[in-house]
Design an enzyme around this catalytic site. Structure first.
Site, PDB file in Angstrom:
ATOM      1  N   GLU A  75      42.011  23.506  29.665  1.00  0.00           N
ATOM      2  CA  GLU A  75      42.621  22.673  28.619  1.00  0.00           C
ATOM      3  C   GLU A  75      44.084  22.518  28.996  1.00  0.00           C
ATOM      4  OE1 GLU A  75      41.576  24.540  24.895  1.00  0.00           O
ATOM      5  OE2 GLU A  75      39.452  24.198  25.280  1.00  0.00           O
ATOM      6  N   CYS A  77      50.112  20.587  22.404  1.00  0.00           N
ATOM      7  CA  CYS A  77      49.520  19.745  23.458  1.00  0.00           C
ATOM      8  C   CYS A  77      48.993  18.429  22.915  1.00  0.00           C
ATOM      9  CB  CYS A  77      48.387  20.500  24.137  1.00  0.00           C
ATOM     10  SG  CYS A  77      47.093  20.987  22.982  1.00  0.00           S
ATOM     11  N   GLU A 137      34.954  22.802  25.125  1.00  0.00           N
ATOM     12  CA  GLU A 137      34.611  24.024  24.410  1.00  0.00           C
ATOM     13  C   GLU A 137      34.548  23.710  22.923  1.00  0.00           C
ATOM     14  OE1 GLU A 137      36.322  27.729  25.542  1.00  0.00           O
ATOM     15  OE2 GLU A 137      36.955  26.990  27.499  1.00  0.00           O
ATOM     16  N   ASN A 197      52.447  28.277  23.186  1.00  0.00           N
ATOM     17  CA  ASN A 197      52.821  27.394  22.077  1.00  0.00           C
ATOM     18  C   ASN A 197      52.092  27.703  20.767  1.00  0.00           C
ATOM     19  OD1 ASN A 197      50.572  26.206  23.553  1.00  0.00           O
ATOM     20  ND2 ASN A 197      50.730  24.522  22.111  1.00  0.00           N
TER      21      ASN A 197
HETATM   22  P1  NAD Z   1      51.803  27.364  31.844  1.00  0.00           P
HETATM   23  O1  NAD Z   1      50.793  26.647  32.644  1.00  0.00           O
HETATM   24  O2  NAD Z   1      53.172  27.491  32.380  1.00  0.00           O
HETATM   25  O3  NAD Z   1      51.335  28.848  31.532  1.00  0.00           O
HETATM   26  C1  NAD Z   1      50.105  29.133  30.889  1.00  0.00           C
HETATM   27  C2  NAD Z   1      49.633  30.498  31.312  1.00  0.00           C
HETATM   28  O4  NAD Z   1      49.333  30.496  32.699  1.00  0.00           O
HETATM   29  C3  NAD Z   1      50.662  31.591  31.094  1.00  0.00           C
HETATM   30  O5  NAD Z   1      49.979  32.751  30.638  1.00  0.00           O
HETATM   31  C4  NAD Z   1      51.218  31.804  32.499  1.00  0.00           C
HETATM   32  O6  NAD Z   1      51.744  33.088  32.714  1.00  0.00           O
HETATM   33  C5  NAD Z   1      49.975  31.576  33.338  1.00  0.00           C
HETATM   34  N1  NAD Z   1      50.234  31.183  34.716  1.00  0.00           N
HETATM   35  C6  NAD Z   1      51.260  30.435  35.212  1.00  0.00           C
HETATM   36  N2  NAD Z   1      51.125  30.272  36.545  1.00  0.00           N
HETATM   37  C7  NAD Z   1      49.994  30.928  36.915  1.00  0.00           C
HETATM   38  C8  NAD Z   1      49.312  31.126  38.146  1.00  0.00           C
HETATM   39  N3  NAD Z   1      49.759  30.607  39.292  1.00  0.00           N
HETATM   40  N4  NAD Z   1      48.175  31.852  38.153  1.00  0.00           N
HETATM   41  C9  NAD Z   1      47.677  32.376  37.018  1.00  0.00           C
HETATM   42  N5  NAD Z   1      48.286  32.230  35.800  1.00  0.00           N
HETATM   43  C10 NAD Z   1      49.423  31.507  35.760  1.00  0.00           C
HETATM   44  O7  NAD Z   1      51.819  26.656  30.414  1.00  0.00           O
HETATM   45  P2  NAD Z   1      52.761  26.966  29.172  1.00  0.00           P
HETATM   46  O8  NAD Z   1      54.134  26.491  29.511  1.00  0.00           O
HETATM   47  O9  NAD Z   1      52.553  28.387  28.755  1.00  0.00           O
HETATM   48  O10 NAD Z   1      52.118  26.042  28.051  1.00  0.00           O
HETATM   49  C11 NAD Z   1      52.457  24.720  27.848  1.00  0.00           C
HETATM   50  C12 NAD Z   1      51.432  23.792  28.501  1.00  0.00           C
HETATM   51  O11 NAD Z   1      50.134  24.080  27.991  1.00  0.00           O
HETATM   52  C13 NAD Z   1      51.666  22.329  28.156  1.00  0.00           C
HETATM   53  O12 NAD Z   1      51.420  21.543  29.310  1.00  0.00           O
HETATM   54  C14 NAD Z   1      50.611  22.029  27.103  1.00  0.00           C
HETATM   55  O13 NAD Z   1      50.251  20.678  26.982  1.00  0.00           O
HETATM   56  C15 NAD Z   1      49.481  22.876  27.579  1.00  0.00           C
HETATM   57  N6  NAD Z   1      48.540  23.146  26.497  1.00  0.00           N
HETATM   58  C16 NAD Z   1      47.311  22.554  26.516  1.00  0.00           C
HETATM   59  C17 NAD Z   1      46.422  22.765  25.458  1.00  0.00           C
HETATM   60  C18 NAD Z   1      45.081  22.110  25.389  1.00  0.00           C
HETATM   61  O14 NAD Z   1      44.265  22.531  24.572  1.00  0.00           O
HETATM   62  N7  NAD Z   1      44.792  21.101  26.183  1.00  0.00           N
HETATM   63  C19 NAD Z   1      46.784  23.617  24.410  1.00  0.00           C
HETATM   64  C20 NAD Z   1      48.047  24.186  24.446  1.00  0.00           C
HETATM   65  C21 NAD Z   1      48.911  23.969  25.491  1.00  0.00           C
HETATM   66  O1  6OD Z   2      42.044  22.854  17.421  1.00  0.00           O
HETATM   67  C1  6OD Z   2      41.995  23.755  18.230  1.00  0.00           C
HETATM   68  O2  6OD Z   2      41.231  24.685  18.128  1.00  0.00           O
HETATM   69  C2  6OD Z   2      42.879  23.721  19.407  1.00  0.00           C
HETATM   70  N1  6OD Z   2      42.396  24.276  20.521  1.00  0.00           N
HETATM   71  C3  6OD Z   2      44.123  23.228  19.314  1.00  0.00           C
HETATM   72  C4  6OD Z   2      45.051  23.144  20.396  1.00  0.00           C
HETATM   73  C5  6OD Z   2      46.359  23.016  20.164  1.00  0.00           C
HETATM   74  C6  6OD Z   2      47.307  22.869  21.241  1.00  0.00           C
HETATM   75  O3  6OD Z   2      48.498  23.006  21.192  1.00  0.00           O
END
Ligand code: NAD
Ligand code: 6OD
Length: 452
Positions: free
Chosen positions: A220, A254, A433, A121
C-alpha cells in the site's frame, strides 16, 4: 529508540517460525477467533493508553485518535475474526471416464511468518490492519513499525501478552529501514511474505529483497489523489469534505487530496470558501482542546514539505493561503510546524502536481468538462483514491467507473467498511486487503482432489 540488529531480527523471526510450527499452528479457527476478540477487548480497555501513546508519537490532535485511528484499530481484530470464522472454500464435482467422478475441494492454509512494515502517519491503524488478518489466518508476524512512531506497536505487544497469545506469535523489532532493521527483516529467508505500507520508492527496495526466495508481497503505497468538484455539488458538504481530505492529520494521509479540480462556475467561490476554512485552523499540542492542527512528524519531513512549498512558487503558483511556517508561541517554536497551504495557477506539469508532498496542501484548478477532468485525474503514475462531489448520482457512478484508482468516494472521504477491498492501482500498490480479500495474501490455497 532502540535499533534491532541483524541478530535481534533473526531471533524475532526464529521465534515467529517456532510459534507457527508449534503452539499457534495447533490452534483451530475457533481458538484464534477467541484470541482476536480478547485482543480487541483489551485494546478497548486500554483505549486511553493507546490514545496517549499515539498523540505523543505523532503530535496530532487527540480527536483524530479518539474518534478514528484507535477505535478503528480495535474494531479491525473483530472484523477479521468474523471473516475467518465465516469463510467458505470452493468445491467442484468433476466427471471422470468411469462415471464415478471426483470431488475437488480447496483448503486455505496460512503462509507462515509475515513481515509487517508500517509507516508513521497513522501508526496503529496501519499496523493492526495487517496484524489482524495475518493472525486471523493463522500466521505469525514480525512487525517493524516506523522509527518515528514505535509506541503503539509496543503497547500492542503488552496487550498480546495480557490476553495470553502464545509466545512468538506477535513480535516487534524497532529500527530504521535501509541498512538497518527493515532491511534485515525483508532479506531474512524465513520471512515467508512481506506486507508493506509506505512510499513507492521504499516499495521498490523491498520488492528487490522479496525477489530472493520468491516471497509474496502486498503493497500500500503513496498517492497523488484528485478531487473532482462539480458545480451541482452540495457546496458546503464539498468544502468541508475537501478541507478534511486535504488537511486532516496535517495532510499526512495517503488518501488525501493534493489535486482539487473545481467546475468553473463555482471555482472562485470554492477557493474563497476553502481559504476561509483553512484560515480558521489552530495549531497546537495534541491535548489542547482548542487546537485542531498538529505539526509534521519530524523536522526532516517539515524540510521536505517546505521545499515543495518553495518549488511551487518558483514554478508559478499563486499562494492563496499559507506557504510557510506559522508564527508559534515560544514554548511551541521547536515543533515541526508548517502552514496549511492552497495554491492555484500551476500547470499540470509542475512538480507538486506530479509528486506526493504528503503535507497540508492542495492545488485547486478550474475545469470545464467531464471528459477533460477525468483525463486530468488519471494523468498521474499513482492510483490510490479519488473523491467526486456532485448531487447527480448518475454522473457520480459514471465518472467513478473511469478513474483508475483503488477507491473512489462520492460525496464523502475516508469512509470505508473494513470488509471491503483496499489498495491502489499503478504505483499506489500491489494487491488488495480487507475482508475476504485479505485471504488472497495471508493464505495459500491448496487443491485436494478425491476420486470417488
Ligand atoms: P517510508 O517508505 O519511508 O517508510 C515506511 C516503513 O518502511 C518504515 O517503517 C521504514 O522504516 C521502512 N523502510 C524504509 N526503507 C526500508 C527498506 N529499504 N527496507 C525495509 N524497510 C524500510 O514511508 P513513510 O514516510 O513512513 O510513510 C509515508 C508514505 O506512506 C507516503 O508515501 C504515504 O502515501 C504512504 N502511505 C500509504 C498508505 C496506503 O494505504 N496506500 C497508507 C499510509 C501511508
Ligand atoms: O481505511 C483504512 O483502513 C486504511 N488502511 C486507511 C489508510 C490511511 C492512510 O493514510
Amino acid at each position: 529508540m532502540t535499533e534491532a540488529s541483524k541478530a535481534d531480527v533473526n531471533q524475532a523471526v526464529m521465534a515467529a517460525k517456532a510459534a507457527y510450527q508449534g503452539e499457534w499452528g495447533s490452534y483451530n479457527v475457533g481458538q484464534r477467533v477467541d484470541m482476536l476478540y480478547a485482543v480487541a477487548d483489551e485494546i478497548t480497555r486500554r483505549f486511553d493508553d493507546f490514545v496517549t501513546a499515539e498523540m505523543a508519537d505523532t503530535g496530532q490532535p487527540k480527536a483524530i485518535m479518539t474518534h478514528a485511528f484507535i477505535p478503528r484499530g480495535a474494531a479491525n481484530f473483530k472484523v477479521f475474526a468474523d471473516v475467518i470464522k465465516n469463510v467458505a472454500t470452493e468445491s467442484f464435482q468433476t466427471t471422470t471416464p468411469d462415471g464415478l467422478g471426483a470431488v475437488n475441494y480447496a483448503i486455505r492454509v496460512p503462509k507462515g511468518v509475515i513481515g509487517v512494515i508500517s509507516p508513521w502517519n497513522a501508526p496503529f491503524l496501519l499496523m493492526r490492519w495487517k496484524v489482524g488478518p495475518a493472525l486471523a489466518c493463522g500466521n505469525t508476524v514480525v512487525v517493524k513499525p516506523s522509527e518515528e512512531t514505535p509506541m503503539t506497536a509496543a503497547l500492542l505487544g503488552e496487550v498480546m501478552q495480557t490476553v495470553g497469545l502464545p509466545n512468538g506469535v506477535f513480535n516487534v523489532v524497532n529500527g530504521f529501514g535501509p541498512n538497518s532493521t527493515g532491511e534485515f527483516l525483508t532479506h531474512h529467508p524465513d520471512v515467508d511474505a512481506i506486507t508493506f505500507t509506505g512510499e513507492a520508492v521504499t516499495g521498490t527496495a523491498i520488492m528487490k529483497a522479496a525477489a530472493e526466495g520468491m516471497r509474496d508481497l502486498s503493497f500500500e503505497l503513496g498517492g497523488k489523489n484528485a478531487s473532482l468538484v462539480f458545480a451541482d455539488c452540495d457546496f458546503e458538504q464539498a468544502v468541508e469534505g475537501i478541507y478534511r481530505s486535504s488537511f486532516l492529520n496535517s495532510g499526512q494521509v495517503c488518501l488525501g487530496a493534493e489535486r482539487v479540480y473545481v467546475e468553473r462556475p463555482i471555482f472562485e467561490k470554492f477557493v474563497e470558501a476553502l481559504k476561509c476554512k483553512v484560515e480558521g485552523v489552530k495549531h497546537g499540542r495534541p491535548d489542547d482542546v482548542d487546537a485542531n492542527y498538529g505539526p509534521m512528524i519530524s523536522h526532516e519531513h517539515q524540510e521536505k514539505v517546505l521545499s515543495y512549498y518553495k518549488n511551487a512558487v518558483e514554478e508559478g503558483a499563486t499562494v492563496i493561503v499559507g506557504g510557510g511556517v506559522p508564527d508559534m508561541p515560544d514554548d511551541l517554536k521547536d515543533g515541526a510546524w508548517v502552514e496549511p497551504t492552497i495554491w492555484t495557477g500551476l500547470p499540470e506539469t509542475a512538480t507538486v502536481m506530479k509528486e506526493e508532498v504528503f503535507g497540508p496542501c492542495c492545488h485547486i484548478a478550474p475545469f470545464d468538462d467531464e471528459q477533460g477532468v477525468i483525463r486530468l485525474a488519471n494523468d498521474t503514475p499513482y492510483g490510490l483514491s479519488t473523491t467526486i462531489w456532485t448531487t447527480d448520482l448518475s454522473r457520480g457512478h459514471r465518472v467513478a467507473a473511469k478513474i483508475d484508482v483503488g477507491i473512489t468516494w462520492i460525496n464523502s472521504w475516508f469512509l470505508r467498511d473494513l470488509r471491503t477491498a483496499f489498495g491502489g492501482s499503478k504505483q499506489s500498490g500491489i494487491g488488495r486487503e480487507g475482508g475476504v480479500h485479505s485471504l488472497e495474501f495471508y493464505t495459500e490455497t491448496r487443491n485436494i482432489c478425491v476420486k470417488l
